[in-house]
Every structure is written in C-alpha cells, then in structure tokens.
Design an enzyme around this catalytic site. Structure first.
Site, PDB file in Angstrom:
ATOM      1  N   LYS A  53       0.832  -1.210   0.000  1.00  0.00           N
ATOM      2  CA  LYS A  53       0.000   0.000   0.000  1.00  0.00           C
ATOM      3  C   LYS A  53       0.869   1.264   0.000  1.00  0.00           C
ATOM      4  O   LYS A  53       0.608   2.210  -0.751  1.00  0.00           O
ATOM      5  CB  LYS A  53      -0.941  -0.023   1.222  1.00  0.00           C
ATOM      6  CG  LYS A  53      -2.017  -1.087   1.069  1.00  0.00           C
ATOM      7  CD  LYS A  53      -2.779  -1.400   2.351  1.00  0.00           C
ATOM      8  CE  LYS A  53      -3.703  -2.600   2.078  1.00  0.00           C
ATOM      9  NZ  LYS A  53      -4.462  -3.052   3.248  1.00  0.00           N
ATOM     10  N   GLN A  97      -4.585  -1.541   9.395  1.00  0.00           N
ATOM     11  CA  GLN A  97      -4.455  -2.882   8.807  1.00  0.00           C
ATOM     12  C   GLN A  97      -5.063  -3.922   9.756  1.00  0.00           C
ATOM     13  O   GLN A  97      -4.721  -3.970  10.936  1.00  0.00           O
ATOM     14  CB  GLN A  97      -2.969  -3.172   8.533  1.00  0.00           C
ATOM     15  CG  GLN A  97      -2.731  -4.482   7.827  1.00  0.00           C
ATOM     16  CD  GLN A  97      -3.322  -4.534   6.413  1.00  0.00           C
ATOM     17  OE1 GLN A  97      -3.215  -3.570   5.651  1.00  0.00           O
ATOM     18  NE2 GLN A  97      -3.956  -5.636   6.070  1.00  0.00           N
ATOM     19  N   ASP A 120     -11.050   2.620   3.717  1.00  0.00           N
ATOM     20  CA  ASP A 120     -11.411   1.208   3.543  1.00  0.00           C
ATOM     21  C   ASP A 120     -12.920   1.042   3.341  1.00  0.00           C
ATOM     22  O   ASP A 120     -13.374  -0.017   2.917  1.00  0.00           O
ATOM     23  CB  ASP A 120     -10.998   0.407   4.789  1.00  0.00           C
ATOM     24  CG  ASP A 120      -9.748  -0.430   4.554  1.00  0.00           C
ATOM     25  OD1 ASP A 120      -9.434  -0.694   3.383  1.00  0.00           O
ATOM     26  OD2 ASP A 120      -9.112  -0.815   5.545  1.00  0.00           O
TER      27      ASP A 120
END
Ligand code: NDP
Length: 290
Positions: A53, A97, A120
């Site tokens: 990422k 994460q 997200d």
C-alpha cells in the site's frame, strides 16, 4: 480458453493516470492527497500488504505515512493515534491494517476513524450509506472487482451473478454493487445447498471464500466471468523435490480457464486492484474534504 483479466496491468495503467491527477491536485490545492496506514504488531502477511500500500502511494506521488505500533499497544493508545490523524488537516485517508491483536476490539477501532477519512469503507456510516444507495466510500476489494468485470466489456445489467462468501469486507458489499448495476444476485455461503449447481448458473461468479481451488471447472457456466478473490498459501513440490509454498486462489485456475469466458489470476488479479482502489479512495476523500 478464457481471456485473463490482468489485474496487475489494469492497476498499473490506473496508477499511471493517478500520477497526473495527483500532480494537478497539488497545483490546484497546494498539497497532495495523504494516506496514513497504521500497522499493529509483526504479522508477516499484514506487513507485506502494508508495504504494498505504501509502495503504491509512493508510485502515484501521493503523500503517505506509516505508523507502526507494537503488538502490545493498548486499545486506548491506538485510539489516541487515530484521534490525532482524524484531527490532522494534512491527512485524507486513514487505514488500520486488520486483523488486530485479540486484546483490541476491531469494531471500536473502525468506529473511531472519521468517516470522511475511512478509505477502507468499513465505518458503519459508510456501510449504511452503501446499502441505502447514498454517496459513500466503497470498500476497495469490491470496487476493484467491479472495475475488473467492467474492463471485460461484458454488461452486468440483467446477468445472473453468484457471490460465494458473505463477509462484510468482500461478499456482502460486492453483492450490493452488482445489484446496483442491475444483476440478479445470489449470495452463497457455507450452508448453501448444492453450491455446484448454484454456481454453475452464474454469468458472473465471484469466489471470496478462502479455500484453495474449491471452485472447480464443473461449477462454472461456459463463457462466465470468474473473479477469484481468494488468497491461499499451499505447499507444492518444488524443483529439487522439496516442498515450496505457492499462492493460489479459490478457483482451480487451470481447469476453470478452459470453461470461463474471462478469469482473474491469483496472484496478479484482485490483489493489485484492491490496492489501486485504495489510492482512488484516498483521492476521493481528499476531494470530498476540499
Ligand atoms: P471470510 O472468512 O470472512 O468469509 C469467507 C466466506 O466464505 C464466509 O461467508 C463463509 O460462509 C464462506 N465459506 C466458507 N466455506 C465455504 C464453503 N465450503 N462453501 C461456500 N462458502 C463457504 O473471508 P473474506 O471474505 O475476508 O476473504 C475471502 C478470501 O478472500 C480469503 O482468501 C482472503 O484472504 C481473500 N481476500 C483477498 C483480498 C484481496 O485483495 N485479494 C481482500 C480480502 C480478502 P459462512 O458465512 O457461512 O461462514
């Protein structure tokens, strides 16, 4: 023989386009979009996803911050870090994460991210808005799946779509996105009876299960678009007789590609597109905040 939907190539071309967009945004607004990624602990898979990422953010030219916290960090300390990023005007997107260590409540953490910075798309407000058909941040993996289906030129409208898996991060949101595009959608799961029959009726088949090669060729309608979300590590015989680890999807790729019209590979399919959609979501959050 099916056409391979090359997620890696599609991602690369989208990220190349983003480079120019980000440079323009910097000229227009005096700063670039900025993604903050928080990782807790040393889970090797999580570390590898986070590296990907940050690398993608650097490739596009956007700003990024990596916040590494130890495995034993307390929940309130993590929430403090998130509160700081929520208040930071220079940060547009915040990603924590997952999974988190067991002593931290993931729901509490997700709820604490400002919904305008929830790249997200996991915040309950974003999830609610997705299901209400309102403006929202669409979760990255489902968004990437739709982009890959659309890249084939196959029309989604009126098609029979079957999604195997009903998780909050993949199965359910991708089913909603397909429904929004006027597919007739079936969501299958571990209690579905005669999964092979259900799957074999799909014009569009999305497998998001986490079981290596469980979707076999006989479960695929000839000519179907097959999207393999699964990431599974299995051991296979190596060149010198020892076992080596290999990444495979939920679909038995070799056999399935004899039947499907279009198919995504693993690796190089949904994975890179997920990361690219994260970059898109960061740009979207940046623009929403201007
Ligand atoms: P979850 O474990 O949360 O969900 C798995 C789903 O599969 C569940 O709904 C479960 O059903 C269903 N399932 C399990 N066994 C069967 C079976 N035998 N038949 C039919 N359905 C079954 O997984 P995720 O959705 O988080 O992830 C799925 C896969 O996708 C994983 O391999 C994961 O690593 C990968 N992934 C890849 C991403 C990428 O970027 N490429 C991103 C996210 C995930 P039930 O609900 O009944 O238990």
């Amino acid at each position: 023989m099916s056409t391979i939907i090359d997620g890696k190539a599609l991602s690369l071309s989208l990220k190349e386009q983003m480079k120019g967009r980000i440079a323009d945004l910097e000229k227009q607004y005096g700063r670039k979009p900025c993604l903050a990624v928080i990782i807790v602990g040393d889970n090797p898979a999580s570390r590898s996803y986070v590296r990907g990422k940050i690398k993608a953010a650097e490739f596009t030219g956007m700003d990024s911050r990596l916040i590494e916290l130890p495995e034993y960090v307390k929940e309130f300390e993590l929430l403090d870090v998130i509160a700081g990023l929520n208040a930071d005007k220079a940060v547009d997107g915040i990603l924590v994460q997952l999974p988190l260590p067991h002593h931290i409540d993931e729901d509490v953490v997700i709820d604490s991210i400002a919904k305008e910075k929830d790249v997200d798309g996991f915040h309950p407000m974003n999830v609610a808005n997705l299901w209400l058909g309102r403006k929202c941040i669409v979760p990255c993996t489902p968004k990437g799946i739709i982009a890959m289906i659309e890249s084939t030129g196959v029309e989604i409208k009126g098609k029979k779509a079957v999604v195997i898996g009903r998780s909050n991060i993949v199965g359910k949101p991708v089913a909603k996105l397909l429904l929004d595009r006027n597919a007739t959608v079936t969501i299958a799961h571990s209690r579905t009876q005669d999964l092979a029959k259900v799957a074999s009726e799909a014009d569009i088949l999305v497998a998001a299960v986490g079981r290596p090669k469980m979707v076999t060729a006989d479960m695929i309608k000839p000519g179907a678009v097959v999207i393999d979300v699964g990431i599974n590590r299995i051991m296979v015989p190596g060149p010198d007789g020892t076992e080596v680890s290999k990444l495979v999807g939920d679909v038995d790729f070799d056999a399935a590609s004899e039947v499907a019209g279009y198919i995504t590979p693993v690796p190089g399919g949904v994975g890179p597109m997920t990361i690219t959609m994260l970059m898109e979501n960061t740009i979207e959050c940046f623009l929403n905040r201007q």
